[in-house]
Design a protein around this motif. Sequence first.
Motif, PDB file in Angstrom:
ATOM      1  N   VAL A 133       1.004  -1.563   0.062  1.00  0.00           N
ATOM      2  CA  VAL A 133       0.150  -0.459  -0.188  1.00  0.00           C
ATOM      3  C   VAL A 133       0.619   1.030   0.243  1.00  0.00           C
ATOM      4  O   VAL A 133       1.534   1.781   1.023  1.00  0.00           O
ATOM      5  N   ASP A 188      -6.483  -7.848  -5.736  1.00  0.00           N
ATOM      6  CA  ASP A 188      -7.199  -9.009  -5.084  1.00  0.00           C
ATOM      7  C   ASP A 188      -7.055  -8.952  -3.824  1.00  0.00           C
ATOM      8  O   ASP A 188      -7.297  -9.125  -2.443  1.00  0.00           O
ATOM      9  N   LYS A 231      -5.917  -6.374  -0.947  1.00  0.00           N
ATOM     10  CA  LYS A 231      -7.391  -5.906  -0.262  1.00  0.00           C
ATOM     11  C   LYS A 231      -7.765  -6.554   0.563  1.00  0.00           C
ATOM     12  O   LYS A 231      -8.486  -6.649   1.562  1.00  0.00           O
ATOM     13  N   ARG A 239      -8.413  -5.817   4.492  1.00  0.00           N
ATOM     14  CA  ARG A 239     -10.521  -5.845   4.708  1.00  0.00           C
ATOM     15  C   ARG A 239     -10.139  -7.315   6.135  1.00  0.00           C
ATOM     16  O   ARG A 239     -10.962  -6.848   7.096  1.00  0.00           O
ATOM     17  N   LEU A 272     -13.621  -1.890   0.922  1.00  0.00           N
ATOM     18  CA  LEU A 272     -12.572  -0.988  -0.247  1.00  0.00           C
ATOM     19  C   LEU A 272     -12.062  -1.091  -1.613  1.00  0.00           C
ATOM     20  O   LEU A 272     -12.660  -2.022  -2.027  1.00  0.00           O
ATOM     21  N   ILE A 309      -9.773  -0.504  -4.697  1.00  0.00           N
ATOM     22  CA  ILE A 309      -7.816  -0.950  -5.017  1.00  0.00           C
ATOM     23  C   ILE A 309      -7.446   0.258  -6.019  1.00  0.00           C
ATOM     24  O   ILE A 309      -8.769  -0.375  -7.259  1.00  0.00           O
TER      25      ILE A 309
END
Length: 321
Positions: A245, A278, A281, A285, A299, A301
């Motif tokens: 991130v 994915d 993410k 989460r 969320l 992306i």
Amino acid sequence: MMKKGNTSSLAAALGNAGVAILKGIAAGVSGSGAMFASAMHSVADSVNQAFVFTGSILAEREPTKRFPTGFGRVINLFCMVAVIVVTIMAYETIIEGFHLIRHPAHATNFWLNFIVLLISISVDGVVLIKAMKEIVHETRDEAKGFAVVGAAIRNVGRAAPPTRLVFYEDIVATSGAALALIAVIISRFTSFTVFDGIATIIIGLLMVGVAFKVGYDNMVGLIGVAAPRVVEDKIAQIILADAYVTDINKMRVIQEGRFYHVEGAIELRKGMTLADADDIKFRIRDKLLAMPEISDVTLGIIEDNGVRDWRKEEPLEPVHT
């Protein structure tokens, strides 16, 4: 469902019910206006906390298709009913105070009043301490011993609505009982009988103050309010701690009862496949959902846009590589 209810509210409801009966008997026997005001406050507290405990149970219901975000705001509705009860009791108390100033009454049975008010202060004090510990627990503060008092005052705004209600009401209940005790002592040992009515009015005004404070907090909660900055920062730190991130493009955290809903878009390093993005993410989460106060996370992306978006005035958390 009962086990999920707010334990501070249940303890306060039971404690205040017992104290209200004792105060009512003492007020009827002695004719003390301050004792009557304190009894009214205890009755209001007991009814309120019973309402709030019921609301805290219903607020824990699982989301349904019709109500996909859950029932967190139900507790705000029940707290608003409690505010109405407190306001009515406060009005009656203030009216009684003015009556006692115009027509002072000579209170009798000093020792009965004295003992009952000492019991009241003890019970309300125990409930207040329990509420403080509940605030510390709900806000995940690590304070121990006497530090719990400062931590509770600091974090009360982040606590669940029923816990806040118990905290505010029992501060007033404890101080109100202490004020009533002072009024009883002054009426017994001096000729200043008017103080009985003055103390009654002050207790009523304290109840009005609680009603306004709790009413405002729950009105804001019903509308939908952003999470406190400290909660938002904590969530941002968890997101930014992931090695892939690079930034948070946008994020919105809404408080609903004692839970938070997280919505946002995170920026990932350039050149990643959709499958890898994915996975990242979902990993983030799951980390957020592991926090007991977060009920759902949505969320999105996007690829790193090369522009600083999250809290531009502050440095980003270091990205681990």
